[in-house]
Write a protein that holds these residues in place. Structure first.
Motif, PDB file in Angstrom:
ATOM      1  N   LEU A   1       0.542  -1.118   0.138  1.00  0.00           N
ATOM      2  CA  LEU A   1      -0.048  -0.013  -0.091  1.00  0.00           C
ATOM      3  C   LEU A   1       0.748   1.297   0.175  1.00  0.00           C
ATOM      4  O   LEU A   1       2.009   1.273   0.613  1.00  0.00           O
ATOM      5  CB  LEU A   1      -0.935   0.135   1.127  1.00  0.00           C
ATOM      6  CG  LEU A   1      -1.938  -0.952   1.417  1.00  0.00           C
ATOM      7  CD1 LEU A   1      -2.473  -0.877   2.960  1.00  0.00           C
ATOM      8  CD2 LEU A   1      -2.987  -1.124   0.404  1.00  0.00           C
ATOM      9  N   THR A   2       0.361   2.110  -0.621  1.00  0.00           N
ATOM     10  CA  THR A   2       1.215   3.382  -0.700  1.00  0.00           C
ATOM     11  C   THR A   2      -0.246   4.664  -0.489  1.00  0.00           C
ATOM     12  O   THR A   2      -1.348   4.253  -0.574  1.00  0.00           O
ATOM     13  CB  THR A   2       1.708   3.862  -1.948  1.00  0.00           C
ATOM     14  OG1 THR A   2       0.908   4.302  -2.863  1.00  0.00           O
ATOM     15  CG2 THR A   2       2.794   2.977  -2.129  1.00  0.00           C
TER      16      THR A   2
ATOM     17  N   TYR B   1      -0.187  -1.917  -4.762  1.00  0.00           N
ATOM     18  CA  TYR B   1       0.311  -3.024  -5.799  1.00  0.00           C
ATOM     19  C   TYR B   1      -0.157  -4.186  -5.266  1.00  0.00           C
ATOM     20  O   TYR B   1      -0.320  -4.547  -4.316  1.00  0.00           O
ATOM     21  CB  TYR B   1       1.907  -2.887  -5.835  1.00  0.00           C
ATOM     22  CG  TYR B   1       2.304  -1.591  -5.981  1.00  0.00           C
ATOM     23  CD1 TYR B   1       2.823  -1.102  -7.255  1.00  0.00           C
ATOM     24  CD2 TYR B   1       2.646  -0.561  -5.092  1.00  0.00           C
ATOM     25  CE1 TYR B   1       3.315   0.077  -7.381  1.00  0.00           C
ATOM     26  CE2 TYR B   1       3.013   0.806  -4.989  1.00  0.00           C
ATOM     27  CZ  TYR B   1       3.569   0.837  -6.601  1.00  0.00           C
ATOM     28  OH  TYR B   1       4.305   2.302  -6.910  1.00  0.00           O
ATOM     29  N   THR B   2      -0.548  -5.276  -6.177  1.00  0.00           N
ATOM     30  CA  THR B   2      -0.900  -6.679  -6.069  1.00  0.00           C
ATOM     31  C   THR B   2       0.201  -7.550  -6.424  1.00  0.00           C
ATOM     32  O   THR B   2       0.533  -7.245  -7.653  1.00  0.00           O
ATOM     33  CB  THR B   2      -2.388  -6.983  -6.599  1.00  0.00           C
ATOM     34  OG1 THR B   2      -2.223  -6.650  -7.966  1.00  0.00           O
ATOM     35  CG2 THR B   2      -3.621  -6.169  -5.760  1.00  0.00           C
TER      36      THR B   2
ATOM     37  N   ILE C   1      -6.146 -10.840   2.937  1.00  0.00           N
ATOM     38  CA  ILE C   1      -5.201  -9.722   2.288  1.00  0.00           C
ATOM     39  C   ILE C   1      -3.974  -9.593   3.389  1.00  0.00           C
ATOM     40  O   ILE C   1      -4.074  -9.737   4.425  1.00  0.00           O
ATOM     41  CB  ILE C   1      -5.808  -8.325   2.231  1.00  0.00           C
ATOM     42  CG1 ILE C   1      -7.016  -8.455   1.529  1.00  0.00           C
ATOM     43  CG2 ILE C   1      -4.644  -7.243   1.676  1.00  0.00           C
ATOM     44  CD1 ILE C   1      -7.639  -7.003   1.383  1.00  0.00           C
ATOM     45  N   PHE C   2      -2.830 -10.163   2.413  1.00  0.00           N
ATOM     46  CA  PHE C   2      -1.524 -10.100   3.136  1.00  0.00           C
ATOM     47  C   PHE C   2      -0.877  -8.849   2.734  1.00  0.00           C
ATOM     48  O   PHE C   2      -0.618  -8.638   1.511  1.00  0.00           O
ATOM     49  CB  PHE C   2      -0.579 -11.253   2.802  1.00  0.00           C
ATOM     50  CG  PHE C   2      -1.239 -12.608   3.131  1.00  0.00           C
ATOM     51  CD1 PHE C   2      -0.779 -13.156   4.357  1.00  0.00           C
ATOM     52  CD2 PHE C   2      -2.137 -13.507   2.534  1.00  0.00           C
ATOM     53  CE1 PHE C   2      -1.128 -14.539   4.908  1.00  0.00           C
ATOM     54  CE2 PHE C   2      -2.794 -14.596   3.141  1.00  0.00           C
ATOM     55  CZ  PHE C   2      -2.097 -15.235   4.229  1.00  0.00           C
ATOM     56  N   ILE C   3      -0.614  -8.153   3.567  1.00  0.00           N
ATOM     57  CA  ILE C   3      -0.011  -6.717   3.539  1.00  0.00           C
ATOM     58  C   ILE C   3       1.581  -6.997   3.791  1.00  0.00           C
ATOM     59  O   ILE C   3       2.010  -6.973   4.941  1.00  0.00           O
ATOM     60  CB  ILE C   3      -0.585  -5.671   4.341  1.00  0.00           C
ATOM     61  CG1 ILE C   3      -2.028  -5.737   4.201  1.00  0.00           C
ATOM     62  CG2 ILE C   3       0.010  -4.277   4.068  1.00  0.00           C
ATOM     63  CD1 ILE C   3      -2.630  -4.956   5.510  1.00  0.00           C
ATOM     64  N   ILE C   4       2.265  -6.602   2.587  1.00  0.00           N
ATOM     65  CA  ILE C   4       3.814  -6.491   2.567  1.00  0.00           C
ATOM     66  C   ILE C   4       4.194  -4.826   3.267  1.00  0.00           C
ATOM     67  O   ILE C   4       3.844  -4.007   2.464  1.00  0.00           O
ATOM     68  CB  ILE C   4       4.742  -6.738   1.586  1.00  0.00           C
ATOM     69  CG1 ILE C   4       4.147  -8.269   1.146  1.00  0.00           C
ATOM     70  CG2 ILE C   4       6.103  -6.286   1.715  1.00  0.00           C
ATOM     71  CD1 ILE C   4       4.917  -8.385  -0.442  1.00  0.00           C
TER      72      ILE C   4
ATOM     73  N   THR D   1      -6.800  -9.543   7.724  1.00  0.00           N
ATOM     74  CA  THR D   1      -5.450  -8.895   6.941  1.00  0.00           C
ATOM     75  C   THR D   1      -4.379  -9.095   7.931  1.00  0.00           C
ATOM     76  O   THR D   1      -4.649  -9.149   8.919  1.00  0.00           O
ATOM     77  CB  THR D   1      -5.962  -7.149   6.888  1.00  0.00           C
ATOM     78  OG1 THR D   1      -5.837  -6.806   8.133  1.00  0.00           O
ATOM     79  CG2 THR D   1      -7.108  -7.018   6.174  1.00  0.00           C
ATOM     80  N   PHE D   2      -3.490  -9.506   7.078  1.00  0.00           N
ATOM     81  CA  PHE D   2      -2.240  -9.870   8.034  1.00  0.00           C
ATOM     82  C   PHE D   2      -0.956  -9.219   7.384  1.00  0.00           C
ATOM     83  O   PHE D   2      -0.749  -9.171   6.171  1.00  0.00           O
ATOM     84  CB  PHE D   2      -2.025 -11.493   7.873  1.00  0.00           C
ATOM     85  CG  PHE D   2      -3.195 -12.334   7.969  1.00  0.00           C
ATOM     86  CD1 PHE D   2      -3.746 -12.139   9.027  1.00  0.00           C
ATOM     87  CD2 PHE D   2      -3.850 -12.668   6.893  1.00  0.00           C
ATOM     88  CE1 PHE D   2      -5.189 -12.860   9.226  1.00  0.00           C
ATOM     89  CE2 PHE D   2      -5.052 -13.376   7.039  1.00  0.00           C
ATOM     90  CZ  PHE D   2      -5.714 -13.608   8.233  1.00  0.00           C
ATOM     91  N   GLU D   3      -0.132  -8.617   8.240  1.00  0.00           N
ATOM     92  CA  GLU D   3       1.141  -7.868   7.986  1.00  0.00           C
ATOM     93  C   GLU D   3       2.180  -8.831   7.769  1.00  0.00           C
ATOM     94  O   GLU D   3       2.388  -9.710   8.690  1.00  0.00           O
ATOM     95  CB  GLU D   3       1.479  -6.839   8.884  1.00  0.00           C
ATOM     96  CG  GLU D   3       0.597  -5.705   8.996  1.00  0.00           C
ATOM     97  CD  GLU D   3       0.848  -4.430   9.867  1.00  0.00           C
ATOM     98  OE1 GLU D   3       1.990  -4.769  10.233  1.00  0.00           O
ATOM     99  OE2 GLU D   3       0.220  -3.401   9.982  1.00  0.00           O
ATOM    100  N   VAL D   4       3.068  -8.864   6.609  1.00  0.00           N
ATOM    101  CA  VAL D   4       4.283  -9.929   6.559  1.00  0.00           C
ATOM    102  C   VAL D   4       5.428  -8.922   6.313  1.00  0.00           C
ATOM    103  O   VAL D   4       5.265  -8.033   5.831  1.00  0.00           O
ATOM    104  CB  VAL D   4       3.973 -10.819   5.727  1.00  0.00           C
ATOM    105  CG1 VAL D   4       2.472 -11.670   6.113  1.00  0.00           C
ATOM    106  CG2 VAL D   4       3.204 -10.144   4.320  1.00  0.00           C
ATOM    107  N   GLU D   5       6.455  -9.608   6.524  1.00  0.00           N
ATOM    108  CA  GLU D   5       7.692  -8.802   6.363  1.00  0.00           C
ATOM    109  C   GLU D   5       8.074  -9.069   4.715  1.00  0.00           C
ATOM    110  O   GLU D   5       8.131  -9.926   4.075  1.00  0.00           O
ATOM    111  CB  GLU D   5       8.794  -9.597   7.168  1.00  0.00           C
ATOM    112  CG  GLU D   5       8.702  -9.425   8.677  1.00  0.00           C
ATOM    113  CD  GLU D   5      10.003 -10.041   9.287  1.00  0.00           C
ATOM    114  OE1 GLU D   5      10.847 -10.087   8.759  1.00  0.00           O
ATOM    115  OE2 GLU D   5       9.871 -10.548  10.510  1.00  0.00           O
ATOM    116  N   SER D   6       8.563  -7.854   4.240  1.00  0.00           N
ATOM    117  CA  SER D   6       9.174  -7.729   2.855  1.00  0.00           C
ATOM    118  C   SER D   6      10.446  -8.749   2.637  1.00  0.00           C
ATOM    119  O   SER D   6      10.546  -9.348   1.741  1.00  0.00           O
ATOM    120  CB  SER D   6       9.346  -6.301   2.593  1.00  0.00           C
ATOM    121  OG  SER D   6      10.453  -5.669   3.443  1.00  0.00           O
TER     122      SER D   6
END
Length: 308
Positions: free
Chosen positions: A197-198, A203-204, A248-251, A278-283
């Protein structure tokens, strides 16, 4: 007189024997030196004379498969804000090479004094290859990002670690099957998306890196905004209301601050957001490919979906 003649004959024989032994020793040494090197042809067609058992390898973006094979490279790559922090325990004491602005810096390579450099085709134009090869034998490998399994097996073949690679892959495949079984019922007829997200767009992720793991290996159905061919799909925020994925997985990256967007109705009205999916994951894990980071990605997937 006969005694003196006998003495000289014995001395001559001893000298001849010593010379023969010296020649054999020299020959064995030469053969040993030849045995310590091997000649291979890399994926770009270069004939490479390299150590049979290299000890000081620099291999940008190949740290994961090298660690899997039980080989510790002498440097680790940093690109922008995306770090391979998941390898910090295995590579805590190696040099860091920042390739963000200048690619693979030659001065740093010279300082490291590698005995083998392994690079992907994307970093190996003919000019670059010639520069690397002046520093150490340089092997070009194909498809670093396209197929991590082939990359692992290719490195294993090059470095005489085929059995190790096969055993590790077998264990990994078992973990994938276990993960699929744990979430099978929850993801049936459900879709997922992986997003960055920005404040101005989002971006997907397609079927690369973490997307390949989630969609192709684990088998979760990709949401319709997931690109089928491209690596990423760039979408305006006007399209955000179409992101009706179940998961939704959020990088998360330091580059983009999106707290304002995530408080907006555009975001909070999404199905996955309303239902806590929704889940935050590490880039540093989801934007790389490799057996070790994939195992960590599997843990993310199972933990996120099983807990909801």
């Amino acid at each position: 007189m006969k005694r003196i003649r006998s003495f000289f004959l014995v001395a001559l024989c001893a000298l001849a024997f010593a010379a023969l032994m010296s020649a054999c020793a020299g020959g064995n040494k030469d053969n040993k030196q030849e045995a310590e090197q091997k000649t291979v042809v890399d994926d770009a067609g270069h004939q490479v004379v390299m150590p049979a058992h290299p000890q000081r390898i620099v291999a940008p973006y190949l740290e994961d498969p090298l660690v899997v094979l039980g080989i510790k490279p002498i440097a680790q790559i940093l690109y922008g804000n995306v770090e391979q922090n998941y390898l910090k325990d295995q590579l805590s004491d190696v040099d860091i090479i920042d390739t963000t602005d200048v690619g693979l810096p030659l001065e740093k390579l010279v300082e490291l004094s590698p005995d083998l450099i392994i690079v992907g085709k994307g970093m190996a134009s003919e000019d670059a290859y010639e520069q690397y090869a002046k520093i150490a034998p340089t092997y070009v490998i194909d498809n670093i990002d396209k197929n991590w399994r082939e990359t692992l097996l290719g490195l294993a073949d090059l470095l005489d670690k085929k059995q190790t690679a096969e055993e590790k892959l077998q264990a990994y495949d078992q973990k994938v099957e276990q993960a699929k079984e744990k979430i099978r019922q929850k993801v049936e007829n459900k879709t997922a998306a992986i997003v960055v997200l920005t404040e101005k767009e989002f971006y997907t992720m397609g079927h690369v890196q973490g997307g390949r793991l989630l969609f192709d290996e684990v088998g979760v159905q990709p949401h319709r905004l997931t690109p089928s061919q491209e690596e990423w799909n760039t979408l305006s925020l006007e399209k955000l209301n179409e992101l009706d994925a179940d998961y939704i997985f959020i990088i998360k990256t330091e580059r983009y601050q999106t707290s304002e967007l995530e408080r907006s109705s555009l975001w909070t009205s999404l199905t996955a957001v309303r239902e806590g999916r929704t889940f935050e994951v590490e880039s540093g894990i989801w934007q790389y490919s490799g057996l070790i980071c994939n195992e960590l990605g599997l843990a993310d997937i199972v933990q996120a979906i099983s807990a909801e």
